[in-house]
Design a protein around this motif. Structure first.
Motif, PDB file in Angstrom:
ATOM      1  N   TYR A 170      29.465  17.139 -20.900  1.00 41.31           N
ATOM      2  CA  TYR A 170      30.534  18.283 -20.677  1.00 41.31           C
ATOM      3  C   TYR A 170      30.527  18.478 -19.056  1.00 41.31           C
ATOM      4  O   TYR A 170      31.493  18.495 -18.440  1.00 41.31           O
ATOM      5  N   ILE A 171      29.284  18.208 -18.234  1.00 41.14           N
ATOM      6  CA  ILE A 171      29.425  18.418 -16.680  1.00 41.14           C
ATOM      7  C   ILE A 171      29.902  17.261 -16.288  1.00 41.14           C
ATOM      8  O   ILE A 171      30.932  17.301 -15.492  1.00 41.14           O
ATOM      9  N   ASN A 172      29.866  15.968 -16.714  1.00 35.54           N
ATOM     10  CA  ASN A 172      30.539  14.859 -16.396  1.00 35.54           C
ATOM     11  C   ASN A 172      32.075  15.150 -16.391  1.00 35.54           C
ATOM     12  O   ASN A 172      32.619  14.675 -15.742  1.00 35.54           O
ATOM     13  N   ASN A 173      32.249  15.641 -17.710  1.00 42.38           N
ATOM     14  CA  ASN A 173      33.890  15.540 -17.690  1.00 42.38           C
ATOM     15  C   ASN A 173      34.547  16.741 -16.705  1.00 42.38           C
ATOM     16  O   ASN A 173      35.708  16.519 -16.364  1.00 42.38           O
ATOM     17  N   LEU A 233      31.091   8.817  -4.644  1.00 39.26           N
ATOM     18  CA  LEU A 233      30.036   9.880  -4.203  1.00 39.26           C
ATOM     19  C   LEU A 233      30.685  11.392  -4.424  1.00 39.26           C
ATOM     20  O   LEU A 233      29.641  12.219  -4.945  1.00 39.26           O
ATOM     21  N   GLY A 234      31.893  11.324  -4.310  1.00 40.11           N
ATOM     22  CA  GLY A 234      32.359  12.838  -4.350  1.00 40.11           C
ATOM     23  C   GLY A 234      32.372  13.221  -5.821  1.00 40.11           C
ATOM     24  O   GLY A 234      32.210  14.482  -6.094  1.00 40.11           O
ATOM     25  N   PHE A 235      32.374  12.209  -6.867  1.00 41.85           N
ATOM     26  CA  PHE A 235      32.180  12.719  -8.349  1.00 41.85           C
ATOM     27  C   PHE A 235      30.677  13.340  -8.512  1.00 41.85           C
ATOM     28  O   PHE A 235      30.592  14.418  -9.134  1.00 41.85           O
ATOM     29  N   HIS A 236      29.750  12.752  -7.717  1.00 42.58           N
ATOM     30  CA  HIS A 236      28.504  12.965  -7.968  1.00 42.58           C
ATOM     31  C   HIS A 236      28.283  14.525  -7.355  1.00 42.58           C
ATOM     32  O   HIS A 236      27.508  15.483  -7.781  1.00 42.58           O
ATOM     33  N   GLY A 289      16.779  28.298 -15.301  1.00 44.01           N
ATOM     34  CA  GLY A 289      16.173  27.857 -16.408  1.00 44.01           C
ATOM     35  C   GLY A 289      16.151  26.323 -16.651  1.00 44.01           C
ATOM     36  O   GLY A 289      16.464  25.647 -15.664  1.00 44.01           O
ATOM     37  N   SER A 290      15.386  26.049 -17.698  1.00 43.70           N
ATOM     38  CA  SER A 290      15.143  24.521 -17.884  1.00 43.70           C
ATOM     39  C   SER A 290      16.281  23.724 -17.984  1.00 43.70           C
ATOM     40  O   SER A 290      16.386  22.547 -17.655  1.00 43.70           O
ATOM     41  N   LEU A 291      17.332  24.159 -18.727  1.00 38.44           N
ATOM     42  CA  LEU A 291      18.541  23.413 -18.880  1.00 38.44           C
ATOM     43  C   LEU A 291      19.042  23.199 -17.594  1.00 38.44           C
ATOM     44  O   LEU A 291      19.511  21.945 -17.363  1.00 38.44           O
ATOM     45  N   ARG A 292      19.260  24.021 -16.828  1.00 40.29           N
ATOM     46  CA  ARG A 292      19.712  23.940 -15.496  1.00 40.29           C
ATOM     47  C   ARG A 292      18.755  22.627 -14.628  1.00 40.29           C
ATOM     48  O   ARG A 292      19.348  21.939 -14.260  1.00 40.29           O
ATOM     49  N   ASP A 293      17.634  22.950 -14.828  1.00 44.54           N
ATOM     50  CA  ASP A 293      16.672  21.957 -13.858  1.00 44.54           C
ATOM     51  C   ASP A 293      17.029  20.419 -14.543  1.00 44.54           C
ATOM     52  O   ASP A 293      16.967  19.451 -13.873  1.00 44.54           O
ATOM     53  N   ASN A 294      16.990  20.669 -15.850  1.00 46.37           N
ATOM     54  CA  ASN A 294      17.211  19.032 -16.360  1.00 46.37           C
ATOM     55  C   ASN A 294      18.456  18.610 -16.462  1.00 46.37           C
ATOM     56  O   ASN A 294      18.578  17.339 -16.187  1.00 46.37           O
ATOM     57  N   LEU A 295      19.573  19.433 -16.152  1.00 48.71           N
ATOM     58  CA  LEU A 295      20.709  18.698 -15.802  1.00 48.71           C
ATOM     59  C   LEU A 295      20.886  18.174 -14.480  1.00 48.71           C
ATOM     60  O   LEU A 295      21.582  17.281 -14.049  1.00 48.71           O
ATOM     61  N   ALA A 318      21.730   9.824 -12.410  1.00 50.36           N
ATOM     62  CA  ALA A 318      22.949   9.328 -12.686  1.00 50.36           C
ATOM     63  C   ALA A 318      23.322   8.681 -11.100  1.00 50.36           C
ATOM     64  O   ALA A 318      23.968   7.337 -11.183  1.00 50.36           O
ATOM     65  N   TYR A 319      23.274   9.315 -10.340  1.00 48.21           N
ATOM     66  CA  TYR A 319      23.652   9.242  -8.755  1.00 48.21           C
ATOM     67  C   TYR A 319      22.844   7.854  -8.318  1.00 48.21           C
ATOM     68  O   TYR A 319      23.617   7.172  -7.831  1.00 48.21           O
ATOM     69  N   ILE A 320      21.589   7.919  -8.309  1.00 51.47           N
ATOM     70  CA  ILE A 320      20.804   6.741  -7.923  1.00 51.47           C
ATOM     71  C   ILE A 320      21.110   5.465  -8.576  1.00 51.47           C
ATOM     72  O   ILE A 320      21.097   4.496  -8.036  1.00 51.47           O
ATOM     73  N   PHE A 321      21.473   5.578 -10.026  1.00 49.80           N
ATOM     74  CA  PHE A 321      21.548   4.576 -10.800  1.00 49.80           C
ATOM     75  C   PHE A 321      22.991   3.660 -10.775  1.00 49.80           C
ATOM     76  O   PHE A 321      23.213   2.895 -11.311  1.00 49.80           O
ATOM     77  N   ASN A 322      24.100   4.662 -10.229  1.00 44.61           N
ATOM     78  CA  ASN A 322      25.328   4.228 -10.221  1.00 44.61           C
ATOM     79  C   ASN A 322      25.815   4.069  -8.633  1.00 44.61           C
ATOM     80  O   ASN A 322      26.901   3.153  -8.748  1.00 44.61           O
ATOM     81  N   ILE A 323      25.154   4.413  -7.835  1.00 46.78           N
ATOM     82  CA  ILE A 323      25.864   4.289  -6.530  1.00 46.78           C
ATOM     83  C   ILE A 323      25.013   3.357  -5.761  1.00 46.78           C
ATOM     84  O   ILE A 323      23.690   3.658  -5.717  1.00 46.78           O
ATOM     85  N   HIS A 324      25.626   2.332  -5.405  1.00 45.24           N
ATOM     86  CA  HIS A 324      24.583   1.132  -4.791  1.00 45.24           C
ATOM     87  C   HIS A 324      25.265   0.996  -3.437  1.00 45.24           C
ATOM     88  O   HIS A 324      25.460  -0.231  -2.902  1.00 45.24           O
ATOM     89  N   ILE A 325      25.344   2.163  -2.539  1.00 45.42           N
ATOM     90  CA  ILE A 325      25.913   1.889  -1.131  1.00 45.42           C
ATOM     91  C   ILE A 325      24.850   0.959  -0.297  1.00 45.42           C
ATOM     92  O   ILE A 325      25.321   0.515   0.440  1.00 45.42           O
ATOM     93  N   GLN A 326      23.858   1.104  -0.542  1.00 43.22           N
ATOM     94  CA  GLN A 326      22.546   0.616   0.363  1.00 43.22           C
ATOM     95  C   GLN A 326      22.602   1.030   1.961  1.00 43.22           C
ATOM     96  O   GLN A 326      22.235   0.002   2.631  1.00 43.22           O
TER      97      GLN A 326
END
Length: 472
Positions: A238-241, A261-264, A278-284, A291-299
């Motif tokens: 839901y957040i991603n969409n 980067l703008g998407f993240h 709350g925990s849901l906020r923290d876990n999201l 998701a940012y770390i494993f998808n953005i490979h700007i180096q």
């Protein structure tokens, strides 16, 4: 089979007798795990371990719980996790054969109905995965018709279940409904990411007006469900969409937003606007960071630091702050030109060593990962390494097993001696330092022992480009 279960029945009788003697209400979770090699079972409330019990010689275990209200737990044995919903005075029995844990698990006793229903829905969602992928190529109107049809089937299953079990609590009904319908809701949120129209018109312009009407039925701050996988997975998508919709609308672009980067950054702001605490906020937020770390490979150190600084403004009190701060430091440490971090290994003789001790500073080296517990994918990785060895005979290839079965690894490497092989003895330490989210990852080190790339997928064609640039 009946004789093997006798010890479990006798232990249950003893529990009932002891409860009567103490004049307390008993809530019991017990189980029988034939062929299990794990001596213990750990019980979690949300993501916190609250108790550990040990299997007896007949592979039985028992938890005696003192609870005053319904609770969604999960238990873990031998790396397998399973939800279990328990209400006061339940006497729940779980059975699973360790050789085919996921396929054989079942519940009986008081409280079994809701837990078996959740199991059935999870299995159905797994079997429907290919069907969902097939539907993703359909235009929006047809796609919605297909999902609506599946939704009605799920509602029929839910209503039949409730009718047969008229004493279900409201929490049990909530779990049942979410387990049946939220996998479909998640697919609705995924659809805009994957559908490609022939004329490249932005999808948001052609979606039916009622496409997202199901959102009106959702409680987006249900603390009871925040650790329930179907609920949480829906929230992630839901957040991603929402971020995808806003980013593509503002930028008028159809690029792969997962690498933008703008998407993240949009995701950071959206989570803050919808979940105040709350925990849901923290876990999201935790999910968004990974998701940012494993998808953005700007180096680039500066680009990463910019994201981390913005992220930190929203996460001063995040329950995962210490973990994320450590991960962010590890990302910076893995940038090109740095020396790789050290971690513990064993060689094929069973002798302990360290990553720093196996490096060869005279040759470019690719360290690839595999797992004896993921044989099919590992075989694909071995085929890929064989291909790369032919293309780049001057590059050294070293395999590191991150599986959990050291004995099985030793047998396996007898057939993979065409590259050096090692076994990780502390996967948690290794995964945090190297940031492993799947075994496709590779670590490329140059002749001087410095990182060339720590984020390249072993199957990526970009890997050949990196190696060719080092040869030229």
């Amino acid at each position: 089979m009946m004789f093997r279960k006798l010890p479990l029945i006798l232990s249950s009788m003893l529990v009932v007798i002891s409860c009567k003697e103490e004049n307390i209400e008993c809530t019991v979770l017990r189980g029988f795990f034939p062929n299990s090699k794990d001596p213990s079972v750990v019980l979690y409330a949300n993501d916190t371990p609250i108790d550990t019990v040990y299997l007896d010689k007949d592979k039985n275990f028992i938890f005696n719980l003192k609870i005053k209200e319904s609770q969604l737990y999960n238990f873990e044995t031998k790396g397998k996790f399973q939800y279990v919903f328990i209400e006061p005075n339940d006497s729940l029995v779980v059975y699973a054969n360790a050789y085919n844990f996921d396929e054989s698990i079942s519940f009986s006793g008081r409280g079994a109905a809701i837990n078996n229903f959740i199991l059935v829905q999870a299995n159905e969602a797994g079997r429907e995965a290919d069907l969902f992928k097939k539907y993703q190529s359909l235009p929006p109107n047809l796609y919605k018709e297909k999902i609506d049809s599946l939704y009605q089937l799920k509602i029929n299953e839910y209503e039949a279940f409730v009718k047969v079990n008229p004493t279900l609590s409201e929490k049990a009904k909530d779990l049942a409904l979410v387990s049946a319908t939220f996998p479909l809701y998640k697919e609705m949120e995924i659809y805009p990411f994957v559908y490609q129209s022939e004329d490249n018109v932005p999808l948001n312009c052609v979606l039916p007006e009622d496409f997202y009407d199901y959102r009106k039925r959702i409680n987006y701050n249900d603390t009871f469900l925040e650790y329930f996988r179907p609920y949480y997975r829906y929230m992630v998508m839901y957040i991603n969409n929402l971020a995808f919709t806003k980013y593509t609308y503002n930028k008028h672009t159809l690029v792969d937003v997962s690498q933008e980067l703008g998407f993240h950054l949009e995701k950071i702001k959206i989570i803050d606007s919808l979940f105040s605490k709350g925990s849901l906020r923290d876990n999201l937020y935790r999910n968004a960071a990974y998701a940012y770390i494993f998808n953005i490979h700007i180096q680039e150190h500066i680009a990463y630091k910019d994201y981390f600084d913005k992220f930190a403004k929203y996460n001063k009190d995040n329950e995962h702050k210490a973990e994320l701060d450590k991960v962010f430091r590890n990302v910076i440490a893995l940038q090109a030109g740095n020396q790789p971090p050290d971690f513990d290994l064993i060689n094929t003789k069973g002798e302990p060593t360290k990553f720093s001790e196996i490096q060869n500073p005279k040759v470019t080296t690719i360290y690839y990962f595999w797992s004896v517990n993921q044989q099919e994918l590992s075989n694909l990785i071995f085929n890929r390494i064989s291909q790369l060895k032919r293309l780049f005979p001057n590059v050294k290839f070293v395999g590191i097993d991150i599986g959990q079965d050291k004995t099985q690894w030793k047998k396996q490497v007898q057939n993979t001696d065409w590259t050096d092989q090692y076994h990780s003895i502390n996967f948690m330490d290794l995964s945090q330092k190297i940031l492993i989210n799947n075994i496709n990852k590779s670590l490329i080190i140059d002749k001087d022992g410095r990182i060339i790339s720590a984020f390249e997928d072993i199957f990526s064609p970009n890997l050949e480009k990196i190696l060719l640039s080092k040869e030229s």
